[in-house]
Design an enzyme around this catalytic site. Structure first.
Site, mmCIF file in Angstrom:
data_model
loop_
_atom_site.group_PDB
_atom_site.id
_atom_site.type_symbol
_atom_site.label_atom_id
_atom_site.label_comp_id
_atom_site.label_asym_id
_atom_site.label_seq_id
_atom_site.Cartn_x
_atom_site.Cartn_y
_atom_site.Cartn_z
ATOM 1 N N GLU A 29 0.710 -0.743 -0.197
ATOM 2 C CA GLU A 29 0.082 0.058 -0.254
ATOM 3 C C GLU A 29 1.035 1.333 0.067
ATOM 4 O OE1 GLU A 29 -2.867 -1.826 3.472
ATOM 5 O OE2 GLU A 29 -2.330 0.117 3.346
ATOM 6 N N CYS A 71 3.416 8.805 1.523
ATOM 7 C CA CYS A 71 3.470 7.205 2.228
ATOM 8 C C CYS A 71 4.413 5.906 1.650
ATOM 9 C CB CYS A 71 2.633 7.658 3.424
ATOM 10 S SG CYS A 71 2.982 5.877 4.799
ATOM 11 N N CYS A 105 5.589 -7.367 7.974
ATOM 12 C CA CYS A 105 6.637 -6.752 8.741
ATOM 13 C C CYS A 105 6.859 -7.445 10.081
ATOM 14 C CB CYS A 105 6.456 -6.065 9.692
ATOM 15 S SG CYS A 105 7.632 -5.068 10.092
ATOM 16 N N CYS A 122 4.703 -5.571 15.842
ATOM 17 C CA CYS A 122 4.432 -4.074 16.993
ATOM 18 C C CYS A 122 3.257 -4.671 17.655
ATOM 19 C CB CYS A 122 4.842 -2.987 16.741
ATOM 20 S SG CYS A 122 5.783 -2.416 16.167
ATOM 21 N N CYS A 179 0.330 -2.782 15.442
ATOM 22 C CA CYS A 179 0.144 -2.716 14.358
ATOM 23 C C CYS A 179 -0.737 -3.316 13.326
ATOM 24 C CB CYS A 179 1.506 -2.824 14.012
ATOM 25 S SG CYS A 179 1.642 -1.861 12.155
ATOM 26 N N CYS A 231 -1.436 2.172 7.575
ATOM 27 C CA CYS A 231 -0.676 1.046 7.650
ATOM 28 C C CYS A 231 -1.422 0.039 7.076
ATOM 29 C CB CYS A 231 0.185 1.489 7.448
ATOM 30 S SG CYS A 231 1.447 1.078 9.307
HETATM 31 N N1 SAH Z 1 8.497 -0.071 10.741
HETATM 32 C C1 SAH Z 1 8.646 1.213 11.064
HETATM 33 C C2 SAH Z 1 7.875 2.408 10.001
HETATM 34 C C3 SAH Z 1 6.289 1.371 9.565
HETATM 35 S S1 SAH Z 1 5.265 2.200 10.979
HETATM 36 C C4 SAH Z 1 8.270 1.602 12.918
HETATM 37 O O1 SAH Z 1 7.804 0.885 13.518
HETATM 38 O O2 SAH Z 1 7.975 3.085 12.612
HETATM 39 C C5 SAH Z 1 5.088 3.937 10.730
HETATM 40 C C6 SAH Z 1 4.415 3.927 12.266
HETATM 41 O O3 SAH Z 1 3.055 3.918 12.668
HETATM 42 C C7 SAH Z 1 4.924 3.997 13.198
HETATM 43 O O4 SAH Z 1 5.762 5.187 14.209
HETATM 44 C C8 SAH Z 1 4.193 2.208 13.496
HETATM 45 O O5 SAH Z 1 3.980 2.626 15.406
HETATM 46 C C9 SAH Z 1 2.509 3.159 13.594
HETATM 47 N N2 SAH Z 1 1.926 2.482 13.970
HETATM 48 C C10 SAH Z 1 1.626 1.230 13.605
HETATM 49 N N3 SAH Z 1 0.313 0.539 13.735
HETATM 50 C C11 SAH Z 1 -0.390 2.189 13.960
HETATM 51 C C12 SAH Z 1 -1.975 2.172 15.055
HETATM 52 N N4 SAH Z 1 -2.389 1.489 14.508
HETATM 53 N N5 SAH Z 1 -2.123 3.166 15.100
HETATM 54 C C13 SAH Z 1 -1.339 4.265 14.795
HETATM 55 N N6 SAH Z 1 0.546 4.098 14.466
HETATM 56 C C14 SAH Z 1 0.717 2.895 14.124
#
Ligand code: SAH
Length: 342
Positions: free
Chosen positions: A93, A106, A113, A117, A120, A333
């Site tokens: 995406e 973006c 991944c 996390c 996410c 994302c």
């Molecule tokens: N892997 C990288 C980049 C991709 S995620 C990273 O971790 O930074 C992009 C951003 O979106 C990161 O700050 C991540 O923590 C955040 N993110 C992921 N899922 C989310 C959610 N459900 N709500 C808010 N931010 C989120």
């Protein structure tokens, strides 16, 4: 024999290949211009290249094109979300956002991944593969072609962990900023990482001048390890030391991302922890109301978010709350890809 992925080649590498074919050096520059400035998707449209050379190029190289399989357009704020299909059938995406200072895209850096996390959506189905430099550039070029809008800045904040695909991401940045090509200043690029400390040091050494965003999301090791498994490998202390090294070497200010989750990381203790970590540092803290995904029951709470933000601001932290864009099209994302693939 597999054809060469021409969009991933630097101008020097392309020149070498063109010379090997017995062609003149200037041809490489012409082709590079067609690919990266005119964003050609086939050799046949390169009008200053003869049809016999075009046939030879077609045999030796492939131009990787991303196919738009879904496009969601927000009715509230001009945000467009693309779901692309790659040539092996995988999906990724990109999200195009309309800011006062221009259009920001973006992009994804991996299919899936590994980082795990908890909040996410991109990590739920695991990791499939790294994206090639051409597939990262392809997201930019396809979005521009499809939308008719010029991409002014790029954030590596889509699906994947960019520093876990280090070499391809660095090559993508080199291609993107190449003067003979797309010529985008890396001042307009931000890379977001969950905190792969060793790679932050490597990136600092390259002094590429891009902005580093660090996904912090908690201010104690105990809490961060609970929601971000990467913290078990690299503690917050190690991460902050690497961030300071990045700032010293590049002269760039770091941006910290913090998704505020109701009852998880929005208490006074959490805020005080952030103050201890960030006070006096030349950085910026971006608070994001956590995007609620259906697989998890993390909730956002606007009231506690603004109280959290006010408290930090009073204590001298340079903090902003990120505006939510594309709320009506699920622009966070990983969510569109998951819906499509299930
Ligand atoms: N892997 C990288 C980049 C991709 S995620 C990273 O971790 O930074 C992009 C951003 O979106 C990161 O700050 C991540 O923590 C955040 N993110 C992921 N899922 C989310 C959610 N459900 N709500 C808010 N931010 C989120």
């Amino acid at each position: 024999m597999d054809r060469i992925d021409i969009l991933s080649l630097t101008l020097d590498e392309l020149t070498e290949e063109i010379l090997k074919m017995g062609e003149k050096k200037f041809r490489a520059k012409q082709i590079f211009d067609w690919l990266h400035c005119k964003q050609a998707v086939s050799f046949s449209e390169m009008s200053n290249i003869s049809s016999s050379l075009s046939t030879k190029l077609e045999e030796k190289f492939c131009i990787k094109n991303l196919i738009v399989v879904r496009k969601l357009e927000s009715l509230i704020d001009n945000t467009v979300k693309y779901l692309y299909e790659l040539d092996d059938g995988n999906h990724i995406e990109s999200v195009l956002m309309d800011y006062k200072h221009g259009n920001s895209l973006c992009i994804s850096t991996q299919v899936g991944c590994k980082m795990g996390c908890k909040f996410c959506a991109s990590t739920i189905a695991g990791f499939k593969r790294n994206l090639l430099p051409s597939e990262m550039l392809g997201q930019v070029y396809a979005a521009e072609r499809n939308s008719g809008r010029h991409v002014d800045s790029i954030v590596l904040m889509g699906i994947g962990e960019p520093l876990d695909n280090f070499d391809n991401v660095v090559r993508f940045l080199q291609l993107l900023s190449c003067e003979e090509g797309r010529n985008m200043s890396l001042r307009h690029v931000s890379l977001s990482t969950c905190g792969l400390v060793d790679r932050i040091y490597d990136l600092a050494e390259l002094r590429m001048g891009l902005t580093l965003s660090v996904s912090l999301h908690a201010s104690s090791d105990e809490k961060r390890s609970e929601i971000m498994p990467v913290n078990k490998r690299y503690s917050i202390g190690e991460l902050m030391t690497a961030c300071r090294d990045y700032m010293d070497k590049t002269g760039r200010r770091i941006s910290f991302e913090y998704a505020v989750i109701k009852g998880v990381n929005d208490g006074k203790q959490d805020a005080d922890g952030l103050i201890r970590l960030l006070k006096g540092m030349n950085c910026h803290l971006n608070l994001i109301p956590v995007n609620e995904i259906k697989e998890r029951d993390f909730k956002a709470d606007r009231n506690s978010l603004s109280a959290f933000s006010d408290y930090l601001s009073q204590k001298g932290i340079n903090v902003t709350v990120r505006r939510t864009l594309g709320a009506d099209i699920n622009a966070a994302c990983g969510q569109l890809r998951r819906e499509y693939e299930i």
